[in-house]
Scaffold this active site. Structure first.
Site, PDB file in Angstrom:
ATOM      1  N   HIS A 204       0.857  -1.188   0.000  1.00  0.00           N
ATOM      2  CA  HIS A 204       0.000   0.000   0.000  1.00  0.00           C
ATOM      3  C   HIS A 204       0.887   1.228   0.000  1.00  0.00           C
ATOM      4  O   HIS A 204       2.106   1.132   0.047  1.00  0.00           O
ATOM      5  CB  HIS A 204      -0.961   0.000   1.211  1.00  0.00           C
ATOM      6  CG  HIS A 204      -0.311   0.269   2.523  1.00  0.00           C
ATOM      7  ND1 HIS A 204      -0.951   0.911   3.553  1.00  0.00           N
ATOM      8  CD2 HIS A 204       0.932  -0.007   3.002  1.00  0.00           C
ATOM      9  CE1 HIS A 204      -0.149   1.006   4.611  1.00  0.00           C
ATOM     10  NE2 HIS A 204       0.987   0.451   4.293  1.00  0.00           N
TER      11      HIS A 204
ATOM     12  N   CYS B  41       6.020   6.437   4.540  1.00  0.00           N
ATOM     13  CA  CYS B  41       4.875   5.616   4.124  1.00  0.00           C
ATOM     14  C   CYS B  41       4.120   6.203   2.935  1.00  0.00           C
ATOM     15  O   CYS B  41       3.202   5.579   2.414  1.00  0.00           O
ATOM     16  CB  CYS B  41       3.920   5.388   5.294  1.00  0.00           C
ATOM     17  SG  CYS B  41       4.665   4.340   6.558  1.00  0.00           S
TER      18      CYS B  41
ATOM     19  N   HIS C  46       5.067   0.570  -0.465  1.00  0.00           N
ATOM     20  CA  HIS C  46       5.773  -0.357   0.411  1.00  0.00           C
ATOM     21  C   HIS C  46       4.815  -1.452   0.844  1.00  0.00           C
ATOM     22  O   HIS C  46       3.627  -1.403   0.535  1.00  0.00           O
ATOM     23  CB  HIS C  46       6.344   0.369   1.647  1.00  0.00           C
ATOM     24  CG  HIS C  46       5.303   0.934   2.553  1.00  0.00           C
ATOM     25  ND1 HIS C  46       4.547   2.052   2.240  1.00  0.00           N
ATOM     26  CD2 HIS C  46       4.857   0.514   3.759  1.00  0.00           C
ATOM     27  CE1 HIS C  46       3.698   2.301   3.227  1.00  0.00           C
ATOM     28  NE2 HIS C  46       3.858   1.379   4.169  1.00  0.00           N
TER      29      HIS C  46
ATOM     30  N   HIS D 229       3.846  -4.797   3.884  1.00  0.00           N
ATOM     31  CA  HIS D 229       3.948  -5.335   5.241  1.00  0.00           C
ATOM     32  C   HIS D 229       3.501  -6.790   5.231  1.00  0.00           C
ATOM     33  O   HIS D 229       2.716  -7.203   4.371  1.00  0.00           O
ATOM     34  CB  HIS D 229       3.012  -4.595   6.213  1.00  0.00           C
ATOM     35  CG  HIS D 229       3.260  -3.139   6.329  1.00  0.00           C
ATOM     36  ND1 HIS D 229       4.251  -2.604   7.121  1.00  0.00           N
ATOM     37  CD2 HIS D 229       2.635  -2.086   5.749  1.00  0.00           C
ATOM     38  CE1 HIS D 229       4.219  -1.288   7.030  1.00  0.00           C
ATOM     39  NE2 HIS D 229       3.250  -0.945   6.196  1.00  0.00           N
TER      40      HIS D 229
ATOM     41  N   HIS E  55      -1.111 -10.671  -0.959  1.00  0.00           N
ATOM     42  CA  HIS E  55      -0.261 -10.358  -2.105  1.00  0.00           C
ATOM     43  C   HIS E  55      -0.953  -9.419  -3.098  1.00  0.00           C
ATOM     44  O   HIS E  55      -0.794  -9.547  -4.307  1.00  0.00           O
ATOM     45  CB  HIS E  55       0.235 -11.633  -2.787  1.00  0.00           C
ATOM     46  CG  HIS E  55       1.301 -12.305  -1.993  1.00  0.00           C
ATOM     47  ND1 HIS E  55       1.017 -13.129  -0.926  1.00  0.00           N
ATOM     48  CD2 HIS E  55       2.650 -12.254  -2.092  1.00  0.00           C
ATOM     49  CE1 HIS E  55       2.146 -13.565  -0.403  1.00  0.00           C
ATOM     50  NE2 HIS E  55       3.164 -13.041  -1.089  1.00  0.00           N
TER      51      HIS E  55
ATOM     52  N   GLU F 168       0.772  -4.006  12.003  1.00  0.00           N
ATOM     53  CA  GLU F 168       1.383  -3.594  10.744  1.00  0.00           C
ATOM     54  C   GLU F 168       2.876  -3.936  10.774  1.00  0.00           C
ATOM     55  O   GLU F 168       3.482  -4.216   9.745  1.00  0.00           O
ATOM     56  CB  GLU F 168       1.180  -2.095  10.541  1.00  0.00           C
ATOM     57  CG  GLU F 168       1.529  -1.647   9.150  1.00  0.00           C
ATOM     58  CD  GLU F 168       1.132  -0.215   8.897  1.00  0.00           C
ATOM     59  OE1 GLU F 168       0.042  -0.010   8.349  1.00  0.00           O
ATOM     60  OE2 GLU F 168       1.907   0.678   9.264  1.00  0.00           O
TER      61      GLU F 168
END
EC number: 4.1.2.50
Length: 154
Positions: free
Chosen positions: A16, A25, A29, A31, A77, A142
């Site tokens: 996201h 952010c 990137h 997580h 994914h 996160e």
């Protein structure tokens, strides 16, 4: 009187970006998210009244199937794309991924852990509305040290 609840943990990998964010952010990137879903029965009586006749709040495999179908499968994914973003690059990324047959999960909220927790809480509550099961808590990590949670008001 006590109440019995069960909790199941899930994880998925997802990308996201947070448009207009002042920090790193704002870049694309990803997580490895971790989520706990806690549920219980609506009955508020004796301890044994909070269980189904089979001695369970809900079978863990049934809870897993619901969460997998409603949340994990669409997001794992994928690129989570906020449809109301003002960021043209984010829009271009989503369109490029979509046109290339890649997985894009479009949402109506800014893709923060807090907004995801609230959305998933609502989604699962709606999914279980016709049962005697309630969602007590959704907790989303996160990172290994940062999480957001939504707790049902009693």
């Amino acid at each position: 009187m006590g109440k019995i609840s069960i909790t199941k943990e899930f994880s998925w990998d997802m990308a996201h970006m947070l448009s207009d964010h002042r920090g790193l952010c704002s870049n694309l990137h990803g997580h490895t998210y971790r989520m706990q879903v806690q549920i219980s029965r609506k009955n508020e009586g004796l301890l044994e009244d909070t269980l189904h006749s089979d001695g369970m709040v809900m079978d863990f495999s049934d809870l897993k199937a619901i969460v997998q179908r409603k949340i994990i499968e669409p997001l794992d994914h994928a690129f989570m794309f906020w449809c109301d973003t003002n960021d043209s690059v984010e829009r271009q990324i989503a369109e490029l991924l979509r046109s290339s047959g890649k997985k894009v999960a479009t949402v109506k909220y800014r893709p923060t852990a807090e907004e995801m927790a609230a959305s998933f809480f609502d989604d699962l509550t709606q999914e279980l509305v016709d049962s005697d099961i309630v969602v007590d808590k959704i907790k989303i990590w996160e990172t290994t040290t940062s999480f957001a949670e939504v707790i049902r008001e009693v």
